[in-house]
Enzyme design. Structure first.
Site, PDB file in Angstrom:
ATOM      1  N   GLU A 191       0.833  -1.210   0.000  1.00 57.49           N
ATOM      2  CA  GLU A 191       0.000   0.000   0.000  1.00 57.49           C
ATOM      3  C   GLU A 191       0.866   1.258   0.000  1.00 57.49           C
ATOM      4  OE1 GLU A 191      -2.728  -0.545   3.273  1.00 57.49           O
ATOM      5  OE2 GLU A 191      -4.099  -1.714   2.025  1.00 57.49           O
ATOM      6  N   GLU A 303      -5.943  -6.944  -2.313  1.00 58.26           N
ATOM      7  CA  GLU A 303      -6.716  -7.149  -1.094  1.00 58.26           C
ATOM      8  C   GLU A 303      -8.145  -6.709  -1.372  1.00 58.26           C
ATOM      9  OE1 GLU A 303      -5.178  -5.181   2.380  1.00 58.26           O
ATOM     10  OE2 GLU A 303      -3.114  -5.804   1.976  1.00 58.26           O
TER      11      GLU A 303
END
Length: 1009
Positions: A191, A303
């Site tokens: 991320e 995800e």
């Protein structure tokens, strides 16, 4: 030039007709073509695959013998892969050690099991991982500021991560798909959406981030990684590291998106404050995002929300129902309609934040409302997810699709919207239906307008309408190929199919009591060979009047109550009709280890709680799995099979009229837990005494007059625990002063829900009890003049319990005392010196099996009272009571035997509760040396703490410990009990010898008094 090129591609994709499937470029990483990808999907060894993965973390279940349990449950549900973070901090207790060998620190068994079970691996080694883990997975020794601001090309930070990243890359390289293993992607960082300065559309690169990514990528390649490198976007705004967006040398091969469309925490107010009004079941448009940002790559969720974590102060037991089975039903089907062909659910199994694993945002449980619960239970959410994952594994046409259209025009009911995706090669089409307002839960019926190889018409044609009742979605298929047969359409959802002896067996399902209709090309008539609460079955033979008048088709309409029915067509095709509950317990175990499971390499099994594996040898099928009670089992297998073995025991078997085999599963053995106790106890805060000697190996002078931390303290010396090598949980500070001080101003920082208490010369000054949304406390504590010594040193003792280090840029936020100012009438009183104690041995990691997260600096921990083998004969008897008065810390111990029989899987949890008149205390639960839970009733609501076999000795004595820290003079009172979560007859061996995981007490501990 890259901007112009990308704009041209995006314009073409959004406004031109869909390209033919073979016109999209097939990419690889230029090192090999084992793993390739294009606009549609991933391709592995020349075969396209729908990647449906689920995330789990081995370091949250530190028992290697149980990893197979998680993997088998993932495989059984129909997943083709799993994602897994490697946690740098778990493997690097200090800046000179990287441990991938001790106990659960050795990840190679996972990579070997993946190959054996038949699951691909999406490996995610960081070095930063987030994951609601302490400091986001940074080793806590890098949080001091000495290594810079982190996550950049600073040479100090590079020197920190290189040994770890080199080692994990070397290990992973041997298990890549290119070397015969099952690791297919390698995620760089996590991320990390920091590629651009300002808006991504300007494409002005932030060089420290780009150079950092280049360093990571080069290290991976240098150490043998030749599979695709992956990055995951933290949101739909960052647009970083993708080759379709820019031509930066820092880009990875494939980019995935992380998305949590529902609230990512059980505390809904957090989402409201961040993203505005929370609306349950409100979906997001992903199709446009993927088309714009990565049109030549698969639509890939690195995800996607599998649940939500429960923060300190969150609801007892976890999340509300809007993250349960209905969430799985609606959102995962929605993703199919968005053309997504690669998904990694975060989390599929959450596990436990034992020790100090947790970041401050979450308590001991990391259940995450996952399909597989923290205590390893599989329930409704697992089974509901399985209904889709079994389908995506079987639906070969789903891997290559174009979006044909979307809207309400496909339905006779404007309350229903439909997304239509079609395989341009086979014409297989998938109509994803849900409420037009996705948050709606009304009961709606409708017909669907479809376009098939036999023409355009509305379905169902004969039976009752399609129904969406509640937060539900359905995928209606047309021209669905299975084996040598084609399903022209079905208003019942396809669960799975297999080909046995050259003829398919197809499983369809509807919610209990609902109707369905399917039409099979080539059939003329059929017989109902089993009808378990079925009704309204009608057969409608007809000729195809459009594409081929010589082809017959048979349309069957039905209503299915609770149970399973079987219809057999004249072509030999068997169609199994299931209601939702029966579909929950319908399995398709693979006969080989190919993650894609070829259509003739599975059998079908109805009935058990779980089917883990299947193997056919001659006339015998050997099944392994779990059973909750005496129950029927039915097996659809090749005709050669006449004998069923279940968990190595032969079952009495009979054959049905439709050639399946039936038998009965035995009742699991009865298991009862012994009572906990009697308990013994001892005091665990000798440090509060004025005359305590803080000269042992446990203690360090806290004398730093400068710090590398970007947030300097208000007073000196620096009283940041990490500066002195103490990183976890409880730390104890002793500050010395002389003179007539009248009080002290303390600012202590420890993360959400942290707490501290202060004593002056053995007398309680006061405590900060904690708050689930406050990270630090600024208190003024007055002194009782009678407690201040004028003739000798006064000692201020601060017991400080932090809840972990913050994530992302907050990892450097200090833990400890930010200000310590003595108050006096003449302002002359100052601290002369400070001493600090924390984890025994500090960063030297004297317990490598349990690792660097397990212990804090409580006296009982330093002395090893929590460990098996410690001699507590001299301690006082507590009987069954764990209570005392006064502000103090005490430690309680008991030893209890277990004798769990073989042949069952048993899950056990401890239950903690407050008794008496106060809940102003903090406690830690220890089981055979592992800190398995923090019970802080003033702040948190977690009362149940699962402990897995391996940590518990299921065939021997178990040492149970509880620290009780009373933060007021009212004292503390706690009740400790335990319970069985489930007993299942199982092939999983939970009576294994796990003694190596539970090293005992040694006299080395005595030096840390």
């Amino acid at each position: 030039m890259a901007q112009l090129f990308t704009k041209i591609i995006v314009y073409f994709l959004l406004f031109a007709s869909p390209l033919l499937a073979n016109q999209w470029p097939l990419h690889n990483n230029s090192l090999n073509d084992v793993v390739q990808w294009d606009h549609y999907s991933f391709e592995i060894n020349g075969q396209r695959l729908f990647v449906f993965a689920g995330e789990w973390h081995y370091w949250r279940i530190p028992v290697p013998e149980l990893w197979i349990d998680i993997l088998e449950k993932i495989k059984a549900a129909g997943f083709t892969a799993f994602g897994i973070y490697v946690n740098w901090a778990y493997h690097a207790p200090n800046n000179y050690t990287v441990d991938f060998a001790t106990g659960a620190h050795d990840i190679t068994p996972i990579l070997k099991m993946a190959k054996d079970v038949g699951l691909y691996v999406l490996l995610r080694p960081g070095p930063y991982i987030n994951a609601e883990v302490n400091a986001g997975g940074f080793p806590l020794w890098v949080t001091t500021g000495e290594y810079g601001s982190l996550r950049n090309d600073d040479s100090r930070y590079t020197a920190a991560w290189e040994p770890y990243f080199t080692k994990i890359s070397e290990i992973a390289s041997e298990y890549q798909i290119t070397k015969g293993g099952n690791v297919v992607t390698y995620q760089i960082e996590n991320e990390f959406g920091d590629q651009w300065t300002g808006s991504p559309s300007r494409r002005v690169q932030y060089e420290p981030a780009a150079k950092y990514m280049e360093l990571l990528e080069a290290n991976a390649r240098r150490n043998g990684i030749d599979i695709p490198l992956v990055a995951n976007e933290p949101n739909m705004r960052a647009i970083s590291w993708g080759k379709d967006w820019s031509n930066s040398s820092a880009n990875v091969d494939v980019v995935g998106l992380d998305s949590y469309p529902s609230c990512w925490t059980c505390d809904l107010s957090v989402c409201t404050g961040t993203t505005g009004e929370y609306i349950a079941y409100q979906v997001i448009d992903y199709y446009g995002y993927f088309q714009e940002t990565q049109p030549t790559m698969p639509s890939f969720f690195a995800e996607f929300q599998g649940g939500s974590y429960n923060p300190w102060g969150g609801p007892v037991g976890g999340c509300p129902e809007d993250i349960g089975p209905d969430f799985a039903n609606l959102f995962y089907r929605w993703n199919i309609g968005q053309r997504v062909t690669a998904i990694n659910l975060y989390m599929l199994y959450g596990g436990t934040n034992w020790g100090a694993i947790a970041a401050p945002v979450v308590a001991s449980s990391y259940d995450y409302s996952s399909p597989i619960s923290e205590n390893r239970t599989i329930g409704a959410k697992y089974y509901e997810t399985k209904l889709l994952t079994m389908f995506t594994r079987a639906a070969r046409d789903l891997i290559v699709t174009d979006l044909i259209g979307n809207g309400t025009q496909y339905s006779t009911n404007p309350a229903i919207q439909t997304h239509v995706i079609r395989n341009p090669i086979t014409n297989g089409t998938f109509y994803v239906t849900l409420h037009t307002i996705s948050s709606s839960s009304t009961d709606e019926t409708f017909q669907l307008h479809v376009n098939t190889s036999a023409g355009a018409f509305s379905i169902p044609r004969y039976g009752n309408s399609i129904r969406l009742n509640g937060h539900q979605s359905k995928i209606i298929v047309t021209d669905f190929q299975f084996g040598t047969h084609k399903l022209l359409y079905s208003t019942a959802e396809v669960l799975t199919y297999t080909v046995l002896d050259g003829i398919p067996t197809l499983a369809l399902w509807v919610p209990t009591g609902e109707s369905g209709e399917f039409s099979v090309l080539g059939g003329k008539w059929a017989s109902v060979l089993r009808c378990e609460w079925c009704s309204d079955i009608q057969f409608h033979p007809e000729q195809d009047q459009t594409s081929n008048p010589t082809v017959s088709r048979l349309t069957v309409s039905f209503t299915q109550g609770q149970g399973m029915s079987v219809i057999k067509l004249d072509t030999g095709l068997r169609v199994v009709l299931l209601d939702r509950e029966s579909a929950y317990y319908f399995w398709a175990p693979a006969l080989n280890s190919d993650p894609s499971v070829p259509e003739d390499q599975s059998v079908l099994v109805q009935g058990p709680h779980l089917v883990r594996s299947a193997k056919i040898v001659g006339s015998t099928i050997r099944l392994t799995g779990d059973s909750a009670q005496t129950s029927p089992i039915e097996v659809f297998a090749p005709k050669q099979v006449r004998i069923i073995f279940w968990n190595d025991k032969e079952l009495k078997t009979s054959k049905t009229s439709y050639d399946s085999l039936q038998a009965s599963l035995p009742q699991p053995a009865y298991v009862k837990l012994p009572l906990l106790g009697p308990w013994k106890y001892n005091g665990s805060l000798p440090e509060k005494a004025q005359d305590y000697k803080d000269t042992s190996a446990a203690w360090i002078s806290a004398d730093h007059m400068k710090t590398s931390n970007p947030s300097p303290p208000a007073t000196f010396p620096v009283l940041y625990a990490d500066e002195y090598g103490f990183h976890n949980s409880i730390r104890i500070w002793r500050g010395y002063f002389t003179g007539n001080a009248t009080g002290v101003v303390l600012k202590v920082q420890g993360g959400y829900a942290f707490g501290f208490s202060g004593w002056l010369n053995g007398k309680l000054l006061g405590s900060y009890l904690g708050n689930a949304s406050v990270e630090h406390s600024h208190l003024t504590l007055p002194f009782n003049v009678s407690h201040v010594s004028t003739s000798s040193d006064n000692v201020l003792v601060i017991v400080h319990d932090d809840t972990g280090h913050d994530e992302t840029t907050g990892a450097l936020n200090p833990r400890g005392i930010l200000e310590a100012t003595l108050l006096s009438d003449n302002s002359s009183s100052k601290f002369s010196h400070w001493r600090v104690a924390g984890t025994a041995g500090g960063e030297t990691n004297i317990d490598p099996m349990r690792g660097p997260y397990n212990e804090g600096g409580l006296y009982a921990e330093r002395m090893g009272w929590h460990l098996p083998g410690f001699n507590d004969n001299a301690w006082s008897d507590a009987g069954s009571k764990l209570n005392f008065t006064g502000a103090d810390i005490k430690f309680y111990r008991t030893t209890v035997p277990l004798n769990i029989p073989k042949g069952v899987d048993v899950s056990i949890s401890f239950e903690l509760s407050a008794c008496g008149t106060t809940n102003a205390f903090r406690s830690q639960l220890f089981v055979n040396g592992y800190q398995m839970g923090r019970f802080n009733p003033w702040v948190g609501n977690q009362i149940e703490f699962p402990v897995p076999p391996g940590i518990l000795d299921y065939t021997g004595d178990n040492t149970i410990g509880l620290s009780l820290w009373a933060q007021t003079e009212d004292g503390a009172c706690a009740i400790v009990d335990w319970k069985i979560n489930y007993v299942l007859g199982s092939s999983l061996d939970v009576t294994f010898n796990g003694e190596y995981l539970r090293p005992g007490w040694t006299s080395e501990r005595l030096q840390y008094s």
